[in-house]
Design an enzyme around this catalytic site. Structure first.
Site, PDB file in Angstrom:
ATOM      1  CB  CYS A  23      69.360   9.810  67.818  1.00 26.40           C
ATOM      2  SG  CYS A  23      68.084  10.073  66.391  1.00 26.40           S
ATOM      3  CG  ASP A  79      64.274  -6.008  44.314  1.00 28.51           C
ATOM      4  OD1 ASP A  79      63.808  -5.997  44.168  1.00 28.51           O
ATOM      5  OD2 ASP A  79      64.656  -6.753  45.270  1.00 28.51           O
ATOM      6  CG  HIS A 107      65.546   6.199  66.770  1.00 30.56           C
ATOM      7  ND1 HIS A 107      66.603   7.185  67.164  1.00 30.56           N
ATOM      8  CD2 HIS A 107      66.320   4.421  67.112  1.00 30.56           C
ATOM      9  CE1 HIS A 107      67.231   6.213  67.590  1.00 30.56           C
ATOM     10  NE2 HIS A 107      67.971   5.231  67.443  1.00 30.56           N
ATOM     11  CB  CYS A 157      65.322  10.855  64.632  1.00 26.27           C
ATOM     12  SG  CYS A 157      63.594   9.401  65.877  1.00 26.27           S
ATOM     13  CG  ASP A 205      69.253  -3.061  49.933  1.00 24.41           C
ATOM     14  OD1 ASP A 205      70.450  -2.882  49.325  1.00 24.41           O
ATOM     15  OD2 ASP A 205      67.999  -3.187  49.712  1.00 24.41           O
ATOM     16  CB  CYS A 254      66.287  10.675  69.653  1.00 23.32           C
ATOM     17  SG  CYS A 254      66.458   9.231  69.661  1.00 23.32           S
TER      18      CYS A 254
END
Lengths: 376, 376
Positions: B308, B92, B342, B310, B270, B313
């Site tokens: 999920c 940024d 997660h 991930c 973002d 999980c």
């Protein structure tokens, strides 16, 4: 399936290397056990701990009985399932933390009553309850419950505590054996006491062997007596314990402590130092500890230790001292994570090097080279 | 080698899916960029961020210019090398943090003078200095430096800030182009301003296109105006920007914000929410956010989210809500690490699902199903 079998593959002076076969896995000795106080080796995932070379980790009875509670851990499938570590876990008996962390402790022949450091709730630890908690956790190596006293103490107090610890060791043995399902797959270690007194140490070692344990810990050291005094005890203490069983020096230590203890015949170690130092910006290296907060690292492109094989020091994920300095100064979690990873990796690499040196019968020269370079 | 090429593979209503090809890698759109404020996505290693599906991360000019300093990062080989992330990084311009974090800010047509929130040291950010810092960091996607004002503000103040931002956008473009080595491999995005005013937004969009940028950000939203007002702006703002360039909605947002913004034609996002929430015991799930501090999770063997993919999980390293509850209650670092992992995984999975839904021309039904189940 083997419950507990200690095999010595090579001997070099008083030192030995070998392995302990257990149902959940084999422990290469000499072994360093990362401390997983509250069902986590702080800052590392179980797969990372294993990847760094740990065969076994340690869990703390005192912390786990208070939070989340032993019965709760049992309902959740045991400590291994709860935290996702499927290899051996050694649990301590809680005795040490009760004396160092709890308040309002009250000792009797029965055990120790205390108030939780978390919420003040009242609890009682006895040999029987300590063994029960370790069973509820699903421990692989259970430690006998012993009595610790603050040092320095009069010889009579020390002797009395040692003798009470031996009575508690016998009660621990009985309690452990009274649950055959757990006893058929776990091991029980006794703990030698006796402070810096060779005769008391001998008496304690004899009492423990009379009861009979799978392994023998050397307790009551690394409590401020200094390295020379500790080595002085180890010079005779290991020989007082059975040659055929693993010897575990509790709560030790700095890298040079470990080298000196292995030379004196110790097989197992645990210590919070690599994890705690990792959260405190201190990295262990072959040249000694390094404080990453120091501004001299701000533009240092070198890794923590050129001779360390851990992922923080070498390979695609390696980072510079400059980056670690930045993370530490910025209080970024990743700083503590990477420093802890390195420190555990450094310790595991040191133990692997010690095992190799014993195997090759070059421990004396390895220790000499290591200790000459390592500056505390 | 391609500097910057945005290809749209499929369109569904106002939404599009495609990819941005850049020298350091391809960015699948719609894309969520994890925020790596101080040269680290808090609590995650770069390989973990990548493993969760991120193609690009964000770095903050304001934080990095103050610590470790842009010139220092340049001397250390640039931000990618410094932190060990070899894929694209968007930086940024620093404008937002100067207004939200710094003190003693003083604006002029030249730029913004301010005092560091870390040590009170005085700094000046101008369009030229912001671009220079982003170049020193080695940014792949550079953001123009713009002026932000606190809302609510009178229309005249809003218009004046927007028009100054457009003058600064032109200066940013000139500054960027003045360093051809960096400009030949990086991209520059302009930022649309204009608050909630359609005419100002249109004017800003036209001014930016007149200058010409590789991508166009929608700025000045997600600052407290609420989701209906934000969606109200997106209903026209995306169409004011070129159809052939990526549209980036800065600082957004909650999962339902992202779904609604993708439906309205946004390509990039973002937000600190998944990482910050992860450190604050909040997990995102398909049913909405979950506070792991809540005692109802204490013996819940379920994972955070059955749907999920991930590693927290599902798979060999998956853990229970009960374990996460314990870690969070015990203030263990691993709790923040796993919750962050997660949350970033959940966001990346959401974006992958949105891309697939657009490809299959079923975005409306996907969004409807997602939003019906998701309870804030």
């Amino acid at each position: 399936m083997t419950r507990f079998a200690f095999q010595i593959h090579a001997v070099d002076g008083a030192a030995r290397t070998g392995e302990i076969a257990m149902q959940r896995g084999t422990i290469r000795t000499p072994a360093f056990m990362p401390v997983g106080t509250a069902a986590t080796v702080k800052g590392l995932r179980p797969a990372e701990v294993r990847g760094l070379g740990a065969d076994i980790i340690l869990g703390n009875t005192y912390h786990l009985m208070l939070r989340p509670g032993a019965e709760r851990v049992a309902r959740l499938g045991g400590l291994h399932h709860f935290m996702g570590w499927d290899r051996p876990i050694l649990t301590d008996s809680g005795g040490y933390q009760v004396m160092s962390l709890a308040s309002l402790t009250k000792r009797s022949e029965d055990g120790v009553a205390f108030a939780s450091h978390l919420d003040g709730s009242r609890h009682l630890l006895t040999p029987e309850r300590s063994i029960e908690i370790q069973r509820l956790l699903g421990s692989d190596i259970v430690m006998a419950f012993d009595e610790l006293i603050a040092l320095p103490a009069p010889r009579e107090a020390m002797e009395a505590a040692m003798q009470r610890s031996m009575r508690w060791a016998a009660r621990s043995r009985t309690a452990f054996d009274s649950a055959p399902e757990h006893a058929s797959r776990a091991a029980l270690f006794g703990i030698q006491q006796g402070g810096l007194d060779e005769r008391l140490r001998a008496e304690s070692a004899a009492a423990l062997q009379n009861i009979g344990f799978d392994g023998y810990a050397i307790g009551g050291l690394a409590v401020g007596e200094g390295q020379p005094a500790m080595f002085g005890v180890l010079d005779y203490a290991t020989a007082q314990l059975p040659v055929t069983a693993p010897r575990y020096l509790m709560g030790v230590g700095k890298p040079d402590d470990i080298v000196g203890a292995v030379v004196r015949g110790v097989d197992m170690f645990d210590c919070v130092l690599p994890t705690r130092s990792g959260r405190n910006a201190q990295a262990f290296t072959h040249d000694g500890p390094l404080n990453l907060r120091n501004a001299r690292h701000a533009e240092d492109q070198a890794p923590l230790d050129h001779d360390c094989p851990c992922p923080v020091c070498t390979g695609p994920a390696a980072v510079s001292r400059a980056y670690l300095h930045h993370l530490v100064k910025s209080k970024e979690m990743l700083g503590a994570m990477l420093m802890t990873e390195h420190n555990i990796g450094f310790y595991q690499h040191l133990l692997a090097s010690l095992r190799a040196a014993i195997t090759d019968h070059r421990l004396a020269s390895f220790a000499d080279t290591f200790l000459t370079r390592y500056k505390n």
